[in-house]
Motif scaffolding. Structure first.
Motif, PDB file in Angstrom:
ATOM      1  N   ILE A 185     -81.582  57.388 -13.189  1.00 20.37           N
ATOM      2  CA  ILE A 185     -81.995  56.389 -12.203  1.00 20.37           C
ATOM      3  C   ILE A 185     -80.816  55.967 -11.338  1.00 20.37           C
ATOM      4  O   ILE A 185     -80.906  55.890 -10.113  1.00 20.37           O
ATOM      5  CB  ILE A 185     -82.606  55.162 -12.906  1.00 20.37           C
ATOM      6  CG1 ILE A 185     -83.965  55.511 -13.511  1.00 20.37           C
ATOM      7  CG2 ILE A 185     -82.759  53.984 -11.936  1.00 20.37           C
ATOM      8  CD1 ILE A 185     -84.503  54.453 -14.437  1.00 20.37           C
ATOM      9  N   ARG A 186     -79.706  55.712 -11.992  1.00 19.61           N
ATOM     10  CA  ARG A 186     -78.526  55.265 -11.254  1.00 19.61           C
ATOM     11  C   ARG A 186     -78.044  56.337 -10.279  1.00 19.61           C
ATOM     12  O   ARG A 186     -77.694  56.047  -9.127  1.00 19.61           O
ATOM     13  CB  ARG A 186     -77.406  54.907 -12.224  1.00 19.61           C
ATOM     14  CG  ARG A 186     -76.168  54.379 -11.525  1.00 19.61           C
ATOM     15  CD  ARG A 186     -75.234  53.739 -12.530  1.00 19.61           C
ATOM     16  NE  ARG A 186     -74.033  53.295 -11.843  1.00 19.61           N
ATOM     17  CZ  ARG A 186     -72.946  54.041 -11.703  1.00 19.61           C
ATOM     18  NH1 ARG A 186     -72.911  55.246 -12.224  1.00 19.61           N
ATOM     19  NH2 ARG A 186     -71.893  53.589 -11.057  1.00 19.61           N
ATOM     20  N   LYS A 187     -78.041  57.588 -10.728  1.00 20.97           N
ATOM     21  CA  LYS A 187     -77.626  58.671  -9.830  1.00 20.97           C
ATOM     22  C   LYS A 187     -78.631  58.854  -8.692  1.00 20.97           C
ATOM     23  O   LYS A 187     -78.250  59.210  -7.565  1.00 20.97           O
ATOM     24  CB  LYS A 187     -77.480  59.976 -10.620  1.00 20.97           C
ATOM     25  CG  LYS A 187     -76.446  59.936 -11.741  1.00 20.97           C
ATOM     26  CD  LYS A 187     -75.061  59.535 -11.258  1.00 20.97           C
ATOM     27  CE  LYS A 187     -74.056  59.572 -12.396  1.00 20.97           C
ATOM     28  NZ  LYS A 187     -72.713  59.106 -11.992  1.00 20.97           N
ATOM     29  N   MET A 188     -79.909  58.588  -8.973  1.00 20.31           N
ATOM     30  CA  MET A 188     -80.903  58.655  -7.905  1.00 20.31           C
ATOM     31  C   MET A 188     -80.643  57.581  -6.855  1.00 20.31           C
ATOM     32  O   MET A 188     -80.771  57.837  -5.646  1.00 20.31           O
ATOM     33  CB  MET A 188     -82.315  58.494  -8.478  1.00 20.31           C
ATOM     34  CG  MET A 188     -82.831  59.724  -9.215  1.00 20.31           C
ATOM     35  SD  MET A 188     -84.458  59.432  -9.955  1.00 20.31           S
ATOM     36  CE  MET A 188     -85.460  59.183  -8.487  1.00 20.31           C
ATOM     37  N   LEU A 189     -80.291  56.383  -7.309  1.00 21.54           N
ATOM     38  CA  LEU A 189     -79.961  55.322  -6.364  1.00 21.54           C
ATOM     39  C   LEU A 189     -78.791  55.742  -5.481  1.00 21.54           C
ATOM     40  O   LEU A 189     -78.802  55.515  -4.264  1.00 21.54           O
ATOM     41  CB  LEU A 189     -79.614  54.035  -7.122  1.00 21.54           C
ATOM     42  CG  LEU A 189     -80.790  53.262  -7.727  1.00 21.54           C
ATOM     43  CD1 LEU A 189     -80.291  52.226  -8.723  1.00 21.54           C
ATOM     44  CD2 LEU A 189     -81.611  52.586  -6.631  1.00 21.54           C
ATOM     45  N   LEU A 190     -77.795  56.363  -6.085  1.00 20.16           N
ATOM     46  CA  LEU A 190     -76.642  56.818  -5.317  1.00 20.16           C
ATOM     47  C   LEU A 190     -77.020  57.926  -4.343  1.00 20.16           C
ATOM     48  O   LEU A 190     -76.583  57.935  -3.184  1.00 20.16           O
ATOM     49  CB  LEU A 190     -75.545  57.305  -6.268  1.00 20.16           C
ATOM     50  CG  LEU A 190     -74.888  56.241  -7.144  1.00 20.16           C
ATOM     51  CD1 LEU A 190     -73.989  56.904  -8.188  1.00 20.16           C
ATOM     52  CD2 LEU A 190     -74.094  55.267  -6.295  1.00 20.16           C
ATOM     53  N   ALA A 191     -77.825  58.870  -4.823  1.00 22.48           N
ATOM     54  CA  ALA A 191     -78.233  59.984  -3.965  1.00 22.48           C
ATOM     55  C   ALA A 191     -79.055  59.487  -2.775  1.00 22.48           C
ATOM     56  O   ALA A 191     -78.858  59.929  -1.638  1.00 22.48           O
ATOM     57  CB  ALA A 191     -79.033  61.006  -4.778  1.00 22.48           C
ATOM     58  N   LYS A 192     -79.970  58.557  -3.043  1.00 21.14           N
ATOM     59  CA  LYS A 192     -80.797  58.017  -1.962  1.00 21.14           C
ATOM     60  C   LYS A 192     -79.986  57.133  -1.024  1.00 21.14           C
ATOM     61  O   LYS A 192     -80.257  57.084   0.183  1.00 21.14           O
ATOM     62  CB  LYS A 192     -81.970  57.238  -2.547  1.00 21.14           C
ATOM     63  CG  LYS A 192     -83.080  58.129  -3.096  1.00 21.14           C
ATOM     64  CD  LYS A 192     -83.789  58.900  -1.977  1.00 21.14           C
ATOM     65  CE  LYS A 192     -84.648  57.992  -1.129  1.00 21.14           C
ATOM     66  NZ  LYS A 192     -85.344  58.733  -0.048  1.00 21.14           N
TER      67      LYS A 192
ATOM     68  N   GLU B  22     -69.594  53.214  -6.897  1.00 19.03           N
ATOM     69  CA  GLU B  22     -70.932  53.580  -7.356  1.00 19.03           C
ATOM     70  C   GLU B  22     -71.744  52.332  -7.708  1.00 19.03           C
ATOM     71  O   GLU B  22     -72.934  52.241  -7.395  1.00 19.03           O
ATOM     72  CB  GLU B  22     -70.831  54.511  -8.564  1.00 19.03           C
ATOM     73  CG  GLU B  22     -70.376  55.915  -8.217  1.00 19.03           C
ATOM     74  CD  GLU B  22     -70.656  56.917  -9.313  1.00 19.03           C
ATOM     75  OE1 GLU B  22     -71.208  56.505 -10.362  1.00 19.03           O
ATOM     76  OE2 GLU B  22     -70.345  58.103  -9.126  1.00 19.03           O
ATOM     77  N   GLU B  23     -71.101  51.386  -8.364  1.00 14.55           N
ATOM     78  CA  GLU B  23     -71.774  50.146  -8.746  1.00 14.55           C
ATOM     79  C   GLU B  23     -72.299  49.402  -7.523  1.00 14.55           C
ATOM     80  O   GLU B  23     -73.454  48.968  -7.477  1.00 14.55           O
ATOM     81  CB  GLU B  23     -70.784  49.270  -9.518  1.00 14.55           C
ATOM     82  CG  GLU B  23     -71.292  47.890  -9.868  1.00 14.55           C
ATOM     83  CD  GLU B  23     -70.205  47.054 -10.507  1.00 14.55           C
ATOM     84  OE1 GLU B  23     -70.334  45.824 -10.483  1.00 14.55           O
ATOM     85  OE2 GLU B  23     -69.233  47.614 -11.047  1.00 14.55           O
ATOM     86  N   MET B  24     -71.441  49.260  -6.513  1.00 13.88           N
ATOM     87  CA  MET B  24     -71.824  48.501  -5.326  1.00 13.88           C
ATOM     88  C   MET B  24     -72.891  49.227  -4.509  1.00 13.88           C
ATOM     89  O   MET B  24     -73.811  48.597  -3.966  1.00 13.88           O
ATOM     90  CB  MET B  24     -70.583  48.217  -4.472  1.00 13.88           C
ATOM     91  CG  MET B  24     -69.578  47.306  -5.166  1.00 13.88           C
ATOM     92  SD  MET B  24     -68.088  46.978  -4.178  1.00 13.88           S
ATOM     93  CE  MET B  24     -68.750  45.820  -2.984  1.00 13.88           C
ATOM     94  N   LEU B  25     -72.793  50.549  -4.437  1.00 15.64           N
ATOM     95  CA  LEU B  25     -73.820  51.320  -3.730  1.00 15.64           C
ATOM     96  C   LEU B  25     -75.171  51.212  -4.444  1.00 15.64           C
ATOM     97  O   LEU B  25     -76.214  51.058  -3.808  1.00 15.64           O
ATOM     98  CB  LEU B  25     -73.407  52.783  -3.616  1.00 15.64           C
ATOM     99  CG  LEU B  25     -72.439  53.137  -2.485  1.00 15.64           C
ATOM    100  CD1 LEU B  25     -71.938  54.562  -2.642  1.00 15.64           C
ATOM    101  CD2 LEU B  25     -73.113  52.955  -1.118  1.00 15.64           C
ATOM    102  N   SER B  26     -75.140  51.309  -5.775  1.00 16.03           N
ATOM    103  CA  SER B  26     -76.378  51.187  -6.553  1.00 16.03           C
ATOM    104  C   SER B  26     -77.008  49.824  -6.349  1.00 16.03           C
ATOM    105  O   SER B  26     -78.220  49.704  -6.143  1.00 16.03           O
ATOM    106  CB  SER B  26     -76.096  51.412  -8.041  1.00 16.03           C
ATOM    107  OG  SER B  26     -75.607  52.702  -8.274  1.00 16.03           O
TER     108      SER B  26
END
Length: 455
Positions: free
Chosen positions: A76-83, A138-142
């Protein structure tokens, strides 16, 4: 898992807990040799990521997710980053730099010095900062992507009543004793002798630079802004309004390469060198010296709080909230009329148990509801010396959850559930926009309906 009134174990919950854990590096328990176990577009998931996530729950004495649940939260977290990348969601480098500085300062206070940090982790400050930069970005982007998904979601009173009425009466949870507490905080003041001492040191640095020494070298050696000191005091380009007014005002009065006189701000005393102005941005570096908090003057905070205490006692509730907004120097509570709120949920009612600050817990044990404490010495979470008066606003005894007493708690749960649903729906749609692959060893896991066999 089923919903309960207190907690819902969900994909969103896992993401939030994981993100909150990124601020600390794992210690104490080794993890297995790294191996890529999943991929979301260009983002990889390592076995150590999975094991560290589970370990973080265990270290915080929380029920740990199983491997499939943990893997799903990482995806999920990587999806948030990818999107976020697809949707051009970005965070500014300056915001990341500020977070790095704050966390490195916290680590320095916790360990006593940078040297102790290096010894504890077996890595240089530069390496730790580089690792922290990636995690924080990554945290802030998510966070930013997740907020974009849920920012319009609201809760109505009728939704809260409907949620509460749907809970079987014999399933209503037992709520422990809770309290509402307000505070007015005044920070200790730097003595004139301390200011003069710091100012003279900075003037000496200025003279040394004017005689040919390198500003960045002095900043690296002496600046107490840990984040920028490693870069020779370099703060990078800042947009106008990003820095505290005292700093920005002094910096913008300078010509390129010119050095300011010592400037005082809430962070300490600065020696500033302007490097460049580019449109609405400016590039500066500084040397920061902080006062010794153990030598600060509490006479003014004592005088102000004694005076406020006398005024408040004639009309506790109304005057405390108004005076907290006008007089408290604690930005986190002043706007809320002095109320201390839970950092995670934002709730103003706090559990009266061992999770509370020990000194505050013991203080309340000697107070009656509706009373104000005398001014008391206080050390803030970031190590500042201060004094405060505490208002014991209310206390609820242990009870079975009720709509009237627990409306705020119910509101937070319903809001969290709606956000979880919105994010879950977003994930199901986003699956089609990203490439997801997990290793066959996780054969039993189905991530939003995706199994290794489907990859």
């Amino acid at each position: 898992m089923k919903n309960t009134l207190i907690q819902r174990f969900s994909s969103l919950t896992l993401v939030l807990v994981f993100i909150s854990c990124l601020s600390g590096w794992s210690q104490g328990k080794s993890v297995s040799v790294n191996k890529v176990i999943g991929k979301v577009d260009n983002y990889y998931i390592l076995r150590s990521d999975l094991e560290n996530l589970i370990l973080q729950y265990q270290q915080q004495n929380q029920p740990a997710p199983n491997q499939c649940q943990a893997l799903e939260s990482l995806i999920i977290r990587k999806m948030l980053l990818a999107k976020a990348e697809i949707d051009s969601v970005e965070v500014e480098d300056k915001q990341i730099d500020n977070q790095i500085s704050a966390r490195m300062e916290y680590m320095a206070k916790r360990f006593g010095s940078e040297k102790n940090i290096v010894e504890a982790y077996g890595k240089s400050i530069e390496t730790l900062k580089a690792e922290l930069r990636s995690e924080i970005k990554e945290e802030m982007l998510s966070d930013k992507m997740q907020n974009k998904i849920t920012e319009a979601i609201k809760v109505t009173p009728s939704e809260i009543r409907k949620f509460f009425n749907a809970i079987p009466k014999d399933s209503l949870p037992f709520i422990p004793a809770e309290v509402e507490i307000g505070q007015i905080v005044r920070f200790a003041k730097v003595t004139k002798a301390q200011k003069d001492e710091l100012r003279n040191k900075l003037l000496d640095f200025k003279q040394r630079v004017e005689k040919g020494e390198d500003f960045s070298g002095l900043a690296s050696a002496y600046s107490e802004d840990i984040g920028s000191a490693q870069q020779g005091g370099d703060l990078g380009f800042a947009k106008r309004g990003m820095m505290v007014p005292e700093f920005e005002g002094a910096a913008l009065k300078l010509k390129p390469n010119e050095i300011s006189e010592p400037i005082e701000s809430e962070f300490g005393l600065h020696l500033i060198q302007l490097l460049e102005i580019r449109g609405a941005e400016y590039h500066a570096r500084h040397i920061l010296l902080r006062p010794d908090y153990n030598r600060m003057d509490l006479s003014e905070p004592q005088r102000i709080l004694d005076s406020l205490n006398r005024v408040i006692k004639t009309d506790t509730t109304a005057k405390f909230e108004r005076l907290a907004k006008d007089w408290s120097e604690d930005k986190n509570t002043a706007d809320a009329g002095g109320l201390i709120k839970d950092a995670q949920s934002g709730a103003s009612r706090l559990p009266l148990d061992a999770s509370m600050d020990y000194n505050l817990y013991m203080m309340l044990d000697t107070m009656k509801v509706g009373t104000i404490s005398a001014p008391l010495n206080y050390r803030t979470d970031d190590g500042k010396t201060a004094m405060r008066i505490v208002y014991y606003k209310s206390k609820s005894d242990p009870h079975t959850a009720s709509l009237k007493l627990d409306f705020e708690k119910l509101n937070n749960i319903v809001l969290a559930n709606k956000k979880t649903k919105a994010v879950d729906e977003w994930f199901k749609k986003a699956v089609a926009d990203v490439f997801i692959k997990v290793e066959p060893e996780y054969q039993g896991c189905r991530i939003f309906g995706i199994s290794p066999d489907d990859n």
